[in-house]
Design an enzyme around this catalytic site. Sequence first.
Site, PDB file in Angstrom:
ATOM      1  N   GLY A  27       0.832  -1.199   0.000  1.00  0.00           N
ATOM      2  CA  GLY A  27       0.000   0.000   0.000  1.00  0.00           C
ATOM      3  C   GLY A  27       0.862   1.243   0.000  1.00  0.00           C
ATOM      4  O   GLY A  27       2.051   1.185  -0.285  1.00  0.00           O
ATOM      5  N   ASN A  28       0.265   2.376   0.285  1.00  0.00           N
ATOM      6  CA  ASN A  28       1.040   3.614   0.410  1.00  0.00           C
ATOM      7  C   ASN A  28       0.337   4.542   1.391  1.00  0.00           C
ATOM      8  O   ASN A  28      -0.732   4.216   1.911  1.00  0.00           O
ATOM      9  CB  ASN A  28       1.245   4.266  -0.970  1.00  0.00           C
ATOM     10  CG  ASN A  28      -0.064   4.705  -1.597  1.00  0.00           C
ATOM     11  OD1 ASN A  28      -0.714   5.634  -1.123  1.00  0.00           O
ATOM     12  ND2 ASN A  28      -0.474   4.023  -2.658  1.00  0.00           N
TER      13      ASN A  28
END
Length: 217
Positions: A27-28
Amino acid sequence: MSALAGRRVVVTAGPTFEDIDPVRFLGNRSSGKMGFAVAADAVARGADVVLVAGPVTLPTPEGLERIDVRSAAQMHAAVMSALPCDAYLGAAAVADYTPASVSARKLKKQPGQDALVLQLVRTRDILADVAAHAQRPQVVVGFAAETDDLEAYARAKLAAKNVDLIAANRVGVHGSGFESDDNTLIVFDARNATPLGPASKADVARGLLDLVEARLS
Ligand code: C5P
């Protein structure tokens, strides 16, 4: 009356999560706040808004259609099915790479295995595909979060992806970008650079939609 009144606007927001196995993902740090602020401001101007949101924990602004997705592939499909529209603003931090395959079982540590190689493949570029669509929106806006060489990357992106505006922000600066309630953008078109902020994401969204409006009218 706003040039956005009665116009169809599609906004993406938040991160994407790319699954590795049933418990892990890539993810980020995008919170989705900037895209949600843009979507809310477009509603306030009378636009007909579709908000395609990655996994975020934000309440849905009133008066719009929200489509929740998880992965870059799901976001691509949701955006394509929301076209045609008059303006597209791609504020989501879409993964550039995704695992080549998703393991059906949780990956286990193997005795003696000190390193694990994860093979990633490129995702489809939603922004570029929107800009290349047969029914291209009149205004296509991309975002760019960069740690350095902001202007050079933004200008290269304008040309490479055939977009009208790139809203660039520097990441890693206090009071700006991911997770923050405030933001500072420089919006590039082929000729100009317009600074917005530092200000609340709501104010920055207003400034950005003023630029979109100017191109629609
Ligand atoms: O080239 P870069 O990924 O930095 O460009 C960022 C812009 O492109 C953002 O507007 C983002 O939403 C969009 N993007 C996309 N699909 C991807 C990767 C980025 O729409 N797969």
